[in-house]
Design a protein around this motif. Structure first.
Motif, PDB file in Angstrom:
ATOM      1  N   GLU A 222      -4.489  38.665   2.631  1.00  0.00           N
ATOM      2  CA  GLU A 222      -3.823  39.059   1.403  1.00  0.00           C
ATOM      3  C   GLU A 222      -2.890  37.932   0.964  1.00  0.00           C
ATOM      4  O   GLU A 222      -2.419  37.145   1.800  1.00  0.00           O
ATOM      5  CB  GLU A 222      -3.037  40.350   1.613  1.00  0.00           C
ATOM      6  CG  GLU A 222      -3.930  41.555   1.845  1.00  0.00           C
ATOM      7  CD  GLU A 222      -3.165  42.864   1.962  1.00  0.00           C
ATOM      8  OE1 GLU A 222      -3.783  43.926   1.803  1.00  0.00           O
ATOM      9  OE2 GLU A 222      -1.947  42.814   2.217  1.00  0.00           O
ATOM     10  N   PRO A 223      -2.607  37.826  -0.329  1.00  0.00           N
ATOM     11  CA  PRO A 223      -1.781  36.720  -0.829  1.00  0.00           C
ATOM     12  C   PRO A 223      -0.413  36.654  -0.153  1.00  0.00           C
ATOM     13  O   PRO A 223       0.238  37.675   0.075  1.00  0.00           O
ATOM     14  CB  PRO A 223      -1.634  37.048  -2.324  1.00  0.00           C
ATOM     15  CG  PRO A 223      -2.849  37.860  -2.653  1.00  0.00           C
ATOM     16  CD  PRO A 223      -3.131  38.669  -1.427  1.00  0.00           C
ATOM     17  N   ASN A 224      -0.016  35.423   0.170  1.00  0.00           N
ATOM     18  CA  ASN A 224       1.308  35.101   0.718  1.00  0.00           C
ATOM     19  C   ASN A 224       1.582  35.752   2.066  1.00  0.00           C
ATOM     20  O   ASN A 224       2.733  35.866   2.481  1.00  0.00           O
ATOM     21  CB  ASN A 224       2.413  35.494  -0.271  1.00  0.00           C
ATOM     22  CG  ASN A 224       3.684  34.710  -0.048  1.00  0.00           C
ATOM     23  OD1 ASN A 224       3.649  33.516   0.263  1.00  0.00           O
ATOM     24  ND2 ASN A 224       4.831  35.357  -0.185  1.00  0.00           N
ATOM     25  N   GLY A 246       5.485  26.606   1.991  1.00  0.00           N
ATOM     26  CA  GLY A 246       4.397  27.566   2.164  1.00  0.00           C
ATOM     27  C   GLY A 246       3.698  27.459   3.499  1.00  0.00           C
ATOM     28  O   GLY A 246       2.607  28.013   3.673  1.00  0.00           O
ATOM     29  N   ARG A 249       1.565  30.271   5.453  1.00  0.00           N
ATOM     30  CA  ARG A 249       1.226  31.345   4.532  1.00  0.00           C
ATOM     31  C   ARG A 249      -0.281  31.316   4.254  1.00  0.00           C
ATOM     32  O   ARG A 249      -0.965  30.310   4.505  1.00  0.00           O
ATOM     33  CB  ARG A 249       2.012  31.201   3.226  1.00  0.00           C
ATOM     34  CG  ARG A 249       3.510  31.381   3.417  1.00  0.00           C
ATOM     35  CD  ARG A 249       3.861  32.832   3.681  1.00  0.00           C
ATOM     36  NE  ARG A 249       5.279  33.009   3.979  1.00  0.00           N
ATOM     37  CZ  ARG A 249       5.892  34.200   4.043  1.00  0.00           C
ATOM     38  NH1 ARG A 249       5.197  35.305   3.828  1.00  0.00           N
ATOM     39  NH2 ARG A 249       7.168  34.282   4.334  1.00  0.00           N
ATOM     40  N   ALA A 250      -0.805  32.412   3.725  1.00  0.00           N
ATOM     41  CA  ALA A 250      -2.253  32.555   3.561  1.00  0.00           C
ATOM     42  C   ALA A 250      -2.863  31.418   2.753  1.00  0.00           C
ATOM     43  O   ALA A 250      -3.906  30.864   3.128  1.00  0.00           O
ATOM     44  CB  ALA A 250      -2.554  33.907   2.912  1.00  0.00           C
ATOM     45  N   GLU A 251      -2.226  31.052   1.639  1.00  0.00           N
ATOM     46  CA  GLU A 251      -2.781  30.005   0.775  1.00  0.00           C
ATOM     47  C   GLU A 251      -2.799  28.650   1.489  1.00  0.00           C
ATOM     48  O   GLU A 251      -3.738  27.866   1.322  1.00  0.00           O
ATOM     49  CB  GLU A 251      -1.966  29.915  -0.515  1.00  0.00           C
ATOM     50  CG  GLU A 251      -2.090  31.112  -1.442  1.00  0.00           C
ATOM     51  CD  GLU A 251      -1.312  32.326  -0.976  1.00  0.00           C
ATOM     52  OE1 GLU A 251      -1.495  33.416  -1.558  1.00  0.00           O
ATOM     53  OE2 GLU A 251      -0.504  32.198  -0.030  1.00  0.00           O
ATOM     54  N   TYR A 252      -1.776  28.368   2.295  1.00  0.00           N
ATOM     55  CA  TYR A 252      -1.714  27.117   3.061  1.00  0.00           C
ATOM     56  C   TYR A 252      -2.857  27.077   4.090  1.00  0.00           C
ATOM     57  O   TYR A 252      -3.533  26.050   4.259  1.00  0.00           O
ATOM     58  CB  TYR A 252      -0.363  27.007   3.749  1.00  0.00           C
ATOM     59  CG  TYR A 252      -0.128  25.719   4.499  1.00  0.00           C
ATOM     60  CD1 TYR A 252       0.469  24.628   3.881  1.00  0.00           C
ATOM     61  CD2 TYR A 252      -0.493  25.598   5.839  1.00  0.00           C
ATOM     62  CE1 TYR A 252       0.687  23.441   4.573  1.00  0.00           C
ATOM     63  CE2 TYR A 252      -0.283  24.420   6.531  1.00  0.00           C
ATOM     64  CZ  TYR A 252       0.315  23.341   5.895  1.00  0.00           C
ATOM     65  OH  TYR A 252       0.521  22.175   6.586  1.00  0.00           O
ATOM     66  N   LEU A 254      -5.670  28.731   3.932  1.00  0.00           N
ATOM     67  CA  LEU A 254      -6.942  28.624   3.222  1.00  0.00           C
ATOM     68  C   LEU A 254      -7.240  27.170   2.877  1.00  0.00           C
ATOM     69  O   LEU A 254      -8.374  26.694   3.056  1.00  0.00           O
ATOM     70  CB  LEU A 254      -6.901  29.476   1.954  1.00  0.00           C
ATOM     71  CG  LEU A 254      -8.149  29.425   1.063  1.00  0.00           C
ATOM     72  CD1 LEU A 254      -9.348  30.026   1.785  1.00  0.00           C
ATOM     73  CD2 LEU A 254      -7.902  30.148  -0.254  1.00  0.00           C
ATOM     74  N   ASP A 255      -6.233  26.434   2.419  1.00  0.00           N
ATOM     75  CA  ASP A 255      -6.407  25.024   2.074  1.00  0.00           C
ATOM     76  C   ASP A 255      -6.753  24.175   3.294  1.00  0.00           C
ATOM     77  O   ASP A 255      -7.396  23.133   3.161  1.00  0.00           O
ATOM     78  CB  ASP A 255      -5.145  24.475   1.409  1.00  0.00           C
ATOM     79  CG  ASP A 255      -4.902  25.090   0.040  1.00  0.00           C
ATOM     80  OD1 ASP A 255      -5.859  25.627  -0.544  1.00  0.00           O
ATOM     81  OD2 ASP A 255      -3.739  25.041  -0.440  1.00  0.00           O
ATOM     82  N   ARG A 261     -11.179  33.452   2.661  1.00  0.00           N
ATOM     83  CA  ARG A 261     -10.812  34.021   1.369  1.00  0.00           C
ATOM     84  C   ARG A 261      -9.334  34.427   1.383  1.00  0.00           C
ATOM     85  O   ARG A 261      -8.789  34.762   2.428  1.00  0.00           O
ATOM     86  CB  ARG A 261     -11.634  35.283   1.060  1.00  0.00           C
ATOM     87  CG  ARG A 261     -13.119  35.094   0.857  1.00  0.00           C
ATOM     88  CD  ARG A 261     -13.439  34.617  -0.550  1.00  0.00           C
ATOM     89  NE  ARG A 261     -14.856  34.771  -0.838  1.00  0.00           N
ATOM     90  CZ  ARG A 261     -15.792  33.938  -0.440  1.00  0.00           C
ATOM     91  NH1 ARG A 261     -15.463  32.887   0.299  1.00  0.00           N
ATOM     92  NH2 ARG A 261     -17.063  34.138  -0.766  1.00  0.00           N
ATOM     93  N   VAL A 262      -8.732  34.403   0.205  1.00  0.00           N
ATOM     94  CA  VAL A 262      -7.447  35.068  -0.030  1.00  0.00           C
ATOM     95  C   VAL A 262      -7.683  35.992  -1.213  1.00  0.00           C
ATOM     96  O   VAL A 262      -7.928  35.541  -2.331  1.00  0.00           O
ATOM     97  CB  VAL A 262      -6.318  34.062  -0.329  1.00  0.00           C
ATOM     98  CG1 VAL A 262      -5.035  34.815  -0.700  1.00  0.00           C
ATOM     99  CG2 VAL A 262      -6.054  33.170   0.880  1.00  0.00           C
TER     100      VAL A 262
END
Length: 311
Positions: A222-224, A246, A249-252, A254-255, A261-262
């Motif tokens: 889930e986001p963040n 970040g 965190r999820a977005e970091y 993912l990158d 997925r996020v």
């Protein structure tokens, strides 16, 4: 009749008969501070309608939104010994368990269920962070093993929603032993050629991240969401360097290739249906293709021919 009867008495009655507004009608977003009406928040699965911040949601409410018609069957989990170490800090361990059970209305920190999601049969398990920070104890280990066995018995994929502060300190080494136990349970799924999908929610940390939470065929977050073994503050104090913005965190993640997925919570169900059916070799789901309610006769919902007017 005088002014006391006409004015004072009705005024006093109105003061004492006023209804106080319940405290739980409004929720304040922790991220943007917006005051949100409780029904609006519930309809959006505890996601802020202003900034998209994902608040915590109980496993039972999550499953009601995930399964077709909100219908699912609970899978029985063997209950372990309640206080194996006779642990006590400021409170006795059994007292902490009773307090958590009273607060959440659940027996323990993980709920295991079976049902259909978009007419796709699955087994699902979710941790409740409100129950002693979702900590991984012997019950959580038993729950994951029970979920894996049920998935193998029914030949269904297993979807797990993780949310934990790590291992449960009140159970000591016994809680750490759940890491290899759950790893073996996930290996049983893989040997049965059944998909194992993990949805990491905020926060997923400690021994949970070091075991079953990162062993999935597909990892969604889930986001963040904070996802880590040791927290960023501990790492920063250890290496004495400023961490990237970040970090963990999820977005970091993912990158940097640790997630697939996020996905925001309102879109999670459709994403899980698509991925699950792909992994099971099933055709794409048909939107709106749901069976009628069990208590309704299919003949009753068949369109009846319109009467033809006699000439």
């Amino acid at each position: 009749m005088n002014w006391i009867t006409n004015y004072v008495r009705p005024r006093i009655n109105s003061i004492f008969s006023r209804r106080e507004t319940p405290d739980n009608l409004w929720t304040k977003c922790d991220e943007c501070g917006t005051m949100l009406f409780h029904r609006e928040v519930a309809d959006n699965l505890n996601v802020c309608t202003s900034c998209g911040h994902h608040m915590s949601i109980s496993p039972r409410n999550r499953f009601k939104a995930l399964f077709d018609g909100g219908v699912f069957t609970e899978v029985k989990v063997p209950a372990p010994k309640s206080d194996p170490l006779h642990f006590r800090d400021q409170k006795k361990y059994p007292d902490r368990l009773k307090a958590a059970q009273k607060e959440t209305g659940e027996a323990e920190a993980m709920l295991v269920v079976a049902g259909e999601m978009g007419r796709t049969p699955i087994v699902a398990a979710a941790q409740d962070f409100s129950f002693m920070a979702g900590s991984m104890g012997m019950y959580v280990g038993n729950a994951i093993i029970a979920a894996a066995k049920e998935a193998i018995r029914l030949k269904r994929p297993l979807i797990l929603f993780s949310a934990a502060g790590g291992a449960r300190m009140q159970e000591g080494i016994l809680s750490l032993m759940q890491m290899p136990r759950t790893t073996v349970a996930i290996q049983m799924l893989k040997e049965a050629n059944l998909p194992y999908i993990v949805v990491l929610t905020h926060p997923t940390t400690g021994g949970v991240t070091a075991s079953y939470a990162m062993l999935g065929d597909v990892h969604i977050a889930e986001p963040n969401a904070l996802i880590c073994f040791a927290g960023p503050r501990v790492i920063e104090q250890t290496i004495r360097e400023k961490l990237p913005e970040g970090f963990q965190r999820a977005e970091y993640l993912l990158d940097h290739g640790m997630l697939d997925r996020v996905i925001a919570r309102p879109q999670m169900r459709d994403e899980l249906i698509t991925i699950t059916r792909m992994l099971m070799g099933m055709p794409p789901a048909v939107r709106g293709d749901l069976p009628p309610p069990a208590d309704l006769d299919p003949a009753e919902i068949e369109p009846k021919p319109e009467p033809v007017a006699e000439k």
